[in-house]
Design an enzyme around this catalytic site. Structure first.
Site, PDB file in Angstrom:
ATOM      1  N   ARG A 159      -2.542  -4.469  -2.836  1.00 12.75           N
ATOM      2  CA  ARG A 159      -2.414  -3.140  -3.415  1.00 12.75           C
ATOM      3  C   ARG A 159      -1.042  -2.599  -3.040  1.00 12.75           C
ATOM      4  O   ARG A 159      -0.591  -2.752  -1.902  1.00 12.75           O
ATOM      5  CB  ARG A 159      -3.513  -2.187  -2.900  1.00 12.75           C
ATOM      6  CG  ARG A 159      -4.898  -2.429  -3.479  1.00 12.75           C
ATOM      7  CD  ARG A 159      -4.981  -2.114  -4.973  1.00 12.75           C
ATOM      8  NE  ARG A 159      -6.295  -2.358  -5.547  1.00 12.75           N
ATOM      9  CZ  ARG A 159      -6.676  -3.480  -6.150  1.00 12.75           C
ATOM     10  NH1 ARG A 159      -5.836  -4.497  -6.251  1.00 12.75           N
ATOM     11  NH2 ARG A 159      -7.889  -3.603  -6.661  1.00 12.75           N
ATOM     12  N   HIS A 200       0.648  -6.747 -11.777  1.00 11.15           N
ATOM     13  CA  HIS A 200      -0.769  -6.870 -11.400  1.00 11.15           C
ATOM     14  C   HIS A 200      -1.437  -7.977 -12.233  1.00 11.15           C
ATOM     15  O   HIS A 200      -2.473  -7.760 -12.856  1.00 11.15           O
ATOM     16  CB  HIS A 200      -1.486  -5.529 -11.579  1.00 11.15           C
ATOM     17  CG  HIS A 200      -2.618  -5.350 -10.607  1.00 11.15           C
ATOM     18  ND1 HIS A 200      -2.791  -4.230  -9.848  1.00 11.15           N
ATOM     19  CD2 HIS A 200      -3.637  -6.172 -10.266  1.00 11.15           C
ATOM     20  CE1 HIS A 200      -3.857  -4.362  -9.096  1.00 11.15           C
ATOM     21  NE2 HIS A 200      -4.394  -5.538  -9.332  1.00 11.15           N
ATOM     22  N   ASP A 257       3.255  -8.255  -6.804  1.00  9.88           N
ATOM     23  CA  ASP A 257       2.384  -8.213  -7.987  1.00  9.88           C
ATOM     24  C   ASP A 257       1.781  -6.822  -8.154  1.00  9.88           C
ATOM     25  O   ASP A 257       1.128  -6.535  -9.152  1.00  9.88           O
ATOM     26  CB  ASP A 257       1.262  -9.253  -7.857  1.00  9.88           C
ATOM     27  CG  ASP A 257       0.412  -9.330  -9.126  1.00  9.88           C
ATOM     28  OD1 ASP A 257       1.001  -9.489 -10.213  1.00  9.88           O
ATOM     29  OD2 ASP A 257      -0.821  -9.204  -9.032  1.00  9.88           O
ATOM     30  N   GLU A 260       2.224   2.070  -9.558  1.00  9.13           N
ATOM     31  CA  GLU A 260       2.068   1.217 -10.747  1.00  9.13           C
ATOM     32  C   GLU A 260       1.199   1.832 -11.843  1.00  9.13           C
ATOM     33  O   GLU A 260       1.277   1.427 -12.997  1.00  9.13           O
ATOM     34  CB  GLU A 260       1.457  -0.139 -10.355  1.00  9.13           C
ATOM     35  CG  GLU A 260      -0.015  -0.069  -9.958  1.00  9.13           C
ATOM     36  CD  GLU A 260      -0.609  -1.437  -9.630  1.00  9.13           C
ATOM     37  OE1 GLU A 260       0.006  -2.170  -8.847  1.00  9.13           O
ATOM     38  OE2 GLU A 260      -1.695  -1.754 -10.165  1.00  9.13           O
TER      39      GLU A 260
HETATM   40  P1  NAI Z   1     -12.064  -9.589   1.153  1.00  8.55           P
HETATM   41  O1  NAI Z   1     -12.882  -8.369   1.326  1.00  8.55           O
HETATM   42  O2  NAI Z   1     -12.739 -10.905   0.992  1.00  8.55           O
HETATM   43  O3  NAI Z   1     -11.024  -9.726   2.368  1.00  8.55           O
HETATM   44  C1  NAI Z   1     -10.288  -8.641   2.869  1.00  8.55           C
HETATM   45  C2  NAI Z   1     -10.003  -8.923   4.324  1.00  8.55           C
HETATM   46  O4  NAI Z   1      -9.191  -7.862   4.825  1.00  8.55           O
HETATM   47  C3  NAI Z   1     -11.264  -8.999   5.183  1.00  8.55           C
HETATM   48  O5  NAI Z   1     -11.259 -10.165   5.985  1.00  8.55           O
HETATM   49  C4  NAI Z   1     -11.174  -7.734   6.034  1.00  8.55           C
HETATM   50  O6  NAI Z   1     -11.741  -7.904   7.329  1.00  8.55           O
HETATM   51  C5  NAI Z   1      -9.663  -7.549   6.122  1.00  8.55           C
HETATM   52  N1  NAI Z   1      -9.302  -6.201   6.529  1.00  8.55           N
HETATM   53  C6  NAI Z   1      -9.972  -5.040   6.329  1.00  8.55           C
HETATM   54  N2  NAI Z   1      -9.305  -4.020   6.904  1.00  8.55           N
HETATM   55  C7  NAI Z   1      -8.210  -4.560   7.466  1.00  8.55           C
HETATM   56  C8  NAI Z   1      -7.127  -4.026   8.208  1.00  8.55           C
HETATM   57  N3  NAI Z   1      -7.079  -2.704   8.514  1.00  8.55           N
HETATM   58  N4  NAI Z   1      -6.163  -4.859   8.647  1.00  8.55           N
HETATM   59  C9  NAI Z   1      -6.219  -6.192   8.369  1.00  8.55           C
HETATM   60  N5  NAI Z   1      -7.217  -6.757   7.674  1.00  8.55           N
HETATM   61  C10 NAI Z   1      -8.201  -5.949   7.219  1.00  8.55           C
HETATM   62  O7  NAI Z   1     -11.114  -9.279  -0.091  1.00  8.55           O
HETATM   63  P2  NAI Z   1     -10.396 -10.317  -1.033  1.00  8.55           P
HETATM   64  O8  NAI Z   1     -11.308 -10.702  -2.144  1.00  8.55           O
HETATM   65  O9  NAI Z   1      -9.768 -11.384  -0.226  1.00  8.55           O
HETATM   66  O10 NAI Z   1      -9.258  -9.385  -1.678  1.00  8.55           O
HETATM   67  C11 NAI Z   1      -8.189  -8.888  -0.894  1.00  8.55           C
HETATM   68  C12 NAI Z   1      -7.453  -7.819  -1.686  1.00  8.55           C
HETATM   69  O11 NAI Z   1      -6.822  -8.432  -2.812  1.00  8.55           O
HETATM   70  C13 NAI Z   1      -8.380  -6.760  -2.319  1.00  8.55           C
HETATM   71  O12 NAI Z   1      -8.594  -5.694  -1.419  1.00  8.55           O
HETATM   72  C14 NAI Z   1      -7.600  -6.301  -3.523  1.00  8.55           C
HETATM   73  O13 NAI Z   1      -6.877  -5.149  -3.170  1.00  8.55           O
HETATM   74  C15 NAI Z   1      -6.618  -7.433  -3.788  1.00  8.55           C
HETATM   75  N6  NAI Z   1      -6.810  -8.038  -5.113  1.00  8.55           N
HETATM   76  C16 NAI Z   1      -5.723  -8.090  -5.955  1.00  8.55           C
HETATM   77  C17 NAI Z   1      -5.814  -8.674  -7.204  1.00  8.55           C
HETATM   78  C18 NAI Z   1      -4.644  -8.791  -8.118  1.00  8.55           C
HETATM   79  O14 NAI Z   1      -4.814  -9.098  -9.303  1.00  8.55           O
HETATM   80  N7  NAI Z   1      -3.426  -8.584  -7.656  1.00  8.55           N
HETATM   81  C19 NAI Z   1      -7.107  -9.201  -7.664  1.00  8.55           C
HETATM   82  C20 NAI Z   1      -8.168  -9.158  -6.673  1.00  8.55           C
HETATM   83  C21 NAI Z   1      -8.015  -8.575  -5.454  1.00  8.55           C
END
Ligand code: NAI
Length: 342
Positions: A230, A291, A254, A259
Site C-alpha cells: 500500500r 497497482h 506498484d 494513487e
Molecule cells: P497477509 O495478511 O497474509 O500478510 C501480512 C503480514 O504482515 C502478516 O504476516 C502480518 O503479521 C504482517 N504484519 C501485520 N502488521 C505488521 C507490522 N506492523 N509490521 C510488520 N508486519 C506486519 O497479507 P498478504 O496476502 O501477504 O498481503 C500483504 C499486503 O499486500 C496486503 O496488506 C495488501 O496491502 C497488499 N496487496 C497488494 C496487491 C497489489 O495488487 N499491489 C494485491 C494484494 C495484496
C-alpha cells in the site's frame, strides 16, 4: 440478489458475470467509485462490491445503510479503505483474503529484475535500433541480502523466490511465524543490512510511513525499495529526498500514497497535476506500475469466485467465513461464537 459493483474496469466484468450468473447474483456495474456522493446508486441492491480505492467512510456507511444495503463485498485483500469499526452493527464486510500471492510476489520480482538489469531502458533502446550497452550495467542478485517486511502469504512467496536466486533473506514481522526457515531480525537490523527491501505488510495506523526519513537514513547506500503493498507505507517525500541524495539506489512502486484519483485511469495527453508522482516517474531509477501486481488471469478468476462465494455464503447462512469486523479482526471472538460479526 443484486449487488452494485463500483469502480468497474473492463477486465472485471467477464469473471464476475460468469460466476454471478452461476449463482443467481446480478451485478449492476458502475464505472464510478463508491463514496458518500455515489452511495445512492446502490439503492435497491442487497450489497455493494468494491475495490481498493472506493472509500467506505462513516458517512458512506450510514448512507448505504439508510437505503437498505447490508453487505460490502470487497474484491481485494486489503481493507484499509473501510471504516470497519463504524460498519459494526450496520454492514457486513467480507473480503478475499488470498487470491494469488504468486501474482503479487512475482510482480515484485519482475519490477526488481527490470530495475536491476535496466530492462525498461534496454527495451526502449532496441525498439529504436540503439544497441549500445552504455549505462545498462546491473548487478547479480545472487549473494545479495533482501529484507522482507511482512511474512504473510505474499511475503513468503517473495522470500522463497529470492532464496531461489541465492539471496540471503532477512525478515521482519510484527507477528513472526514459527517457521524456522525464516530469519527474523529487528526492523533496524533489516534496514541496516538489506541491499533490497520489499514491503508485504498491511497498511495500518502503525505501518503508515514505515519507510520514512529516519528509516532511509539507516539503510545501505544504494538500497532498492520495492512496494507492492500500500502506498502510504512509504513517506513519498522522504523517498524522493532519498533518491535525490543518491541514498536510495532505485524504487519499484506498484502503489502510491495518493494513487486513488490517478491509478487505473488513462491520463496520457493530460498535464499531471501530482508533482510528486511526476518527479518520481521522471527519475531513471524509479519504476512505477499502477497497482497492477494482482492482475493475472488466475487472480481475477479467484477474486471473482471467492467474492461470489462470500456473497452466497452470507445470503444462505447469515455469516461468512471471510467476514471482517473491528472486534474480531480476522480470527477471534465473533467468529468463534457464531462465526458472524453481529
Ligand atoms: P497477509 O495478511 O497474509 O500478510 C501480512 C503480514 O504482515 C502478516 O504476516 C502480518 O503479521 C504482517 N504484519 C501485520 N502488521 C505488521 C507490522 N506492523 N509490521 C510488520 N508486519 C506486519 O497479507 P498478504 O496476502 O501477504 O498481503 C500483504 C499486503 O499486500 C496486503 O496488506 C495488501 O496491502 C497488499 N496487496 C497488494 C496487491 C497489489 O495488487 N499491489 C494485491 C494484494 C495484496
Amino acid at each position: 440478489m443484486k449487488y452494485a459493483f463500483f469502480d468497474t474496469k473492463p477486465y472485471d466484468k467477464p469473471s464476475f458475470e460468469k460466476y454471478g450468473a452461476e449463482h443467481g447474483i446480478e451485478f449492476k456495474f458502475f464505472e464510478t467509485k463508491l463514496n458518500r456522493d455515489t452511495a445512492s446508486l446502490a439503492k435497491g441492491c442487497d450489497g455493494v462490491c468494491i475495490f481498493v480505492n472506493d472509500v467506505i467512510d462513516s458517512e458512506t456507511i450510514d448512507r448505504l445503510y439508510d437505503i437498505g444495503v447490508r453487505a460490502v463485498a470487497l474484491r481485494c485483500a486489503g481493507y484499509n479503505n473501510v471504516d470497519v469499526k463504524h460498519a459494526f452493527g450496520k454492514l457486513h464486510i467480507f473480503h478475499v483474503p488470498a487470491y494469488s500471492p504468486y501474482a503479487v510476489a512475482e510482480h515484485a520480482i519482475a519490477m526488481l529484475l527490470t530495475s536491476v538489469r535496466r530492462i525498461h531502458k534496454a527495451y526502449i533502446r532496441t525498439k529504436d535500433f540503439n544497441f549500445s550497452l552504455n549505462g545498462l550495467t546491473g548487478f547479480d542478485m545472487h549473494g545479495k541480502t533482501v529484507g522482507v517486511i511482512g511474512t504473510g502469504r505474499i511475503g513468503r512467496v517473495f522470500a522463497d523466490i529470492c532464496k531461489g536466486f541465492g539471496m540471503k533473506v532477512l525478515a521482519y514481522d510484527k507477528f513472526p511465524s514459527e517457521d524456522e526457515n525464516i530469519n527474523y531480525v529487528s526492523l533496524d537490523e533489516l534496514f541496516e543490512k538489506s541491499d533490497i527491501i520489499s514491503l508485504h505488510c498491511p497498511l495500518t495506523d502503525e505501518t503508515k510511513h514505515l519507510i520514512n526519513g529516519a528509516a532511509i537514513d539507516r539503510m545501505k547506500k544504494g538500497v532498492i525499495v520495492i512496494n507492492t503493498s500500500r502506498g502510504a507505507l512509504i513517506d513519498t517525500e522522504a523517498l524522493l529526498a532519498g533518491i535525490k541524495s543518491r541514498k536510495v539506489g532505485a524504487a519499484c512502486l506498484d502503489v502510491y500514497e495518493e494513487e486513488s484519483d490517478i491509478f487505473f485511469n488513462d491520463f496520457s495527453g493530460h498535464i499531471m497535476d501530482d508533482d510528486t508522482l511526476a518527479r518520481l516517474i521522471s527519475m531513471p531509477n524509479v519504476l512505477v506500475t499502477s497497482h497492477q501486481a494482482f492482475l493475472t488471469e488466475e487472480a481475477l478468476n479467484n477474486i471473482a469466485e471467492t467474492t461470489v462465494s462470500n456473497i452466497v455464503e452470507f445470503a444462505e447462512k447469515g455469516f461468512c467465513e471471510n467476514e471482517l469486523c473491528y472486534r474480531c479482526g480476522k480470527t477471534e471472538s465473533c467468529k468463534n461464537s457464531r462465526r458472524k460479526c453481529f
